[in-house]
Design a protein around this motif. Structure first.
Motif, short mmCIF file in Angstrom:
data_model
loop_
_atom_site.label_atom_id
_atom_site.label_comp_id
_atom_site.label_asym_id
_atom_site.label_seq_id
_atom_site.Cartn_x
_atom_site.Cartn_y
_atom_site.Cartn_z
N PHE A 128 0.27 -12.70 -7.15
CA PHE A 128 1.59 -11.83 -7.40
C PHE A 128 1.71 -12.33 -9.04
N ALA A 129 2.07 -13.83 -9.84
CA ALA A 129 1.90 -13.48 -10.87
C ALA A 129 1.36 -12.87 -12.06
N ALA A 130 -0.04 -13.02 -11.66
CA ALA A 130 -0.81 -12.94 -12.20
C ALA A 130 -0.85 -11.36 -12.83
N PHE A 131 -1.09 -10.41 -11.14
CA PHE A 131 -1.40 -9.18 -11.46
C PHE A 131 0.11 -8.99 -11.96
N TYR A 132 1.88 -8.71 -11.92
CA TYR A 132 2.69 -8.95 -12.48
C TYR A 132 2.47 -9.49 -13.94
N ALA A 142 -4.33 -2.85 -2.04
CA ALA A 142 -5.99 -2.53 -2.25
C ALA A 142 -6.56 -3.34 -0.58
N ALA A 143 -5.86 -5.05 -1.26
CA ALA A 143 -6.70 -5.93 0.04
C ALA A 143 -6.26 -5.68 1.28
N LEU A 156 0.78 -1.59 0.28
CA LEU A 156 0.41 0.19 0.01
C LEU A 156 0.65 1.51 0.11
N PHE A 157 1.78 1.20 0.86
CA PHE A 157 2.80 2.58 0.82
C PHE A 157 3.69 2.89 -0.45
N LEU A 158 4.10 1.46 -1.36
CA LEU A 158 4.77 1.70 -2.25
C LEU A 158 3.59 1.83 -3.49
N PHE A 159 1.98 1.82 -3.09
CA PHE A 159 1.35 2.28 -4.40
C PHE A 159 1.23 3.53 -4.55
N VAL A 208 0.71 -4.71 -9.24
CA VAL A 208 0.37 -5.79 -7.58
C VAL A 208 0.49 -4.73 -6.43
N CYS A 209 1.36 -3.86 -6.97
CA CYS A 209 1.41 -2.69 -5.51
C CYS A 209 -0.36 -2.41 -5.46
#
Length: 363
Positions: free
Chosen positions: A218-222, A236-237, A63-66, A230-231
């Motif tokens: 993680f792999a799918a969103f990346y 958000a989750a 979340l912070f990275l996003f 991913v971030c």
């Protein structure tokens, strides 16, 4: 009822005071209980509660990275939709209507597994489902694990302080707990293992399932949108996982009677229908308390129910073999307009009046 009154581990401040009323602990007492029950070094039986909040902590860096590195309006919209709608609706579909209430059945285990893992796995089924049975049996009474009359913190930290199963169940009562979870596919401990770990869920299986779920997404969103996506979604989750802990406080009027005539028809507890959780998660809560085993809780025309849309779609595809839908029962009980009495002529009721009554009943 006796089983449900004792199936959860009581907090140190108890469910009720010496007068039989709800025990309302001070914030300091709530936090003390919370951190005590997260301490896996003190007691390894705290592992599931610790894991639940550890997952939230693991999502916080995303979340912070996003926010500080990958932020964009486009990703903000994605994060909003995923946390508010996708995660919220999935929680209703899987944890609420299936794991707890068994409102529908899957054709086979594949579709159950598919639905279970549609989103990031964060809330353990055991913590949610067993305690939610108690919530319905004791709504807004002492023993309700997230009784809104206990205050915001009482509800917000309930997954640790009030929702874990008792650690001193008899073998007979433990078997009843297993039966509550059998249809979910969650692999449960033997009674011997339960006495060791204090949970229905087995630690290795549970942790492995979460790691595999997170690795897949993680792999799918990346692959779809890189590390920024991913971030956004993982962050958000985590945001949803914290926010959802406020729901039952809000959904039961924050401890006050906020039920409205013509909107909240259930008067057995303080649950209320709310537009926001209704639209984004299919959580028309007062309707749900009227018909808890219904796969649909959006009964009125304006009550969009996305969780029901998913269940109905799977039914049309043959993935859901059966479901309960209480909309007709709701309409008959609460939506019938009184029919104007007709004056008999020569002791004969006009045919138009008979037809009018029949149409009112059917519709």
């Amino acid at each position: 009822m006796a089983f449900l009154e004792s199936v959860l581990e009581p907090p140190s401040y108890g469910w009720m005071d010496k007068f039989g009323k709800l025990s309302k602990p001070k914030p300091g007492e709530i936090f003390k209980e919370f951190f005590s029950r997260l301490n896996v070094f003190k007691n390894k039986k705290n592992w599931l509660s610790f894991m639940s909040w550890f997952m939230v902590c693991c999502l916080a860096p995303f979340l912070f990275l996003f926010i500080f590195k990958y932020f964009s309006i486009k990703l903000l919209i994605v994060a909003f939709v995923y946390s508010m709608i996708v995660m919220g609706t999935h929680g209703t579909i899987w944890l609420h209507r299936y794991c707890t209430h068994g409102a529908y059945t899957f054709k086979n285990n594949f579709w159950r597994f598919f639905t279970q893992n549609l989103t990031l796995k964060i809330i353990p089924e055991e913590i949610y489902a067993v305690s939610h049975h108690v919530h319905h049996a004791l709504s807004d009474q002492p023993g309700d694990p997230y009784n809104a009359q206990g205050g915001f913190l009482y509800c917000f930290l309930a997954d640790v302080n009030h929702q874990p199963i008792s650690r001193s169940l008899s073998e007979k009562d433990y078997d009843k707990c297993v039966n509550l979870m059998r249809h979910t596919g969650v692999k449960t401990n033997s009674y011997t293992k339960y006495n060791k770990w204090g949970t229905l869920a087995a630690p290795v299986r549970t942790i492995t399932a979460v790691l595999l779920n997170w690795a897949f997404w993680f792999a799918a969103f990346y692959l779809i949108g890189g590390f920024g996506l991913v971030c956004a979604i993982f962050g958000a989750a985590g945001f949803w996982a914290v926010g959802v802990r406020t729901y039952n406080y809000e959904g039961h009027g924050k401890g006050e009677d906020k039920r409205r005539d013509g909107v909240d028809h259930n008067r057995e507890d303080m649950s209320i229908n709310q537009i926001w959780p209704g639209y984004v998660a299919g959580e028309w809560h007062n309707n749900h308390h009227l018909y808890p085993k219904s796969a649909r809780s959006g009964f009125k025309p304006y009550q969009l129910d996305l969780a029901w849309c998913y269940i109905k779609l799977l039914s049309m595809l043959g993935a859901v073999s059966s479901y309960r839908d209480s909309k007709k029962d709701f309409k008959l009980a609460y939506c019938q307009k009184p029919v104007k009495a007709a004056t008999p002529v020569n002791n004969v009721v006009p045919t138009v009046y008979i037809q009018e009554r029949e149409e009112a009943f059917i519709n």
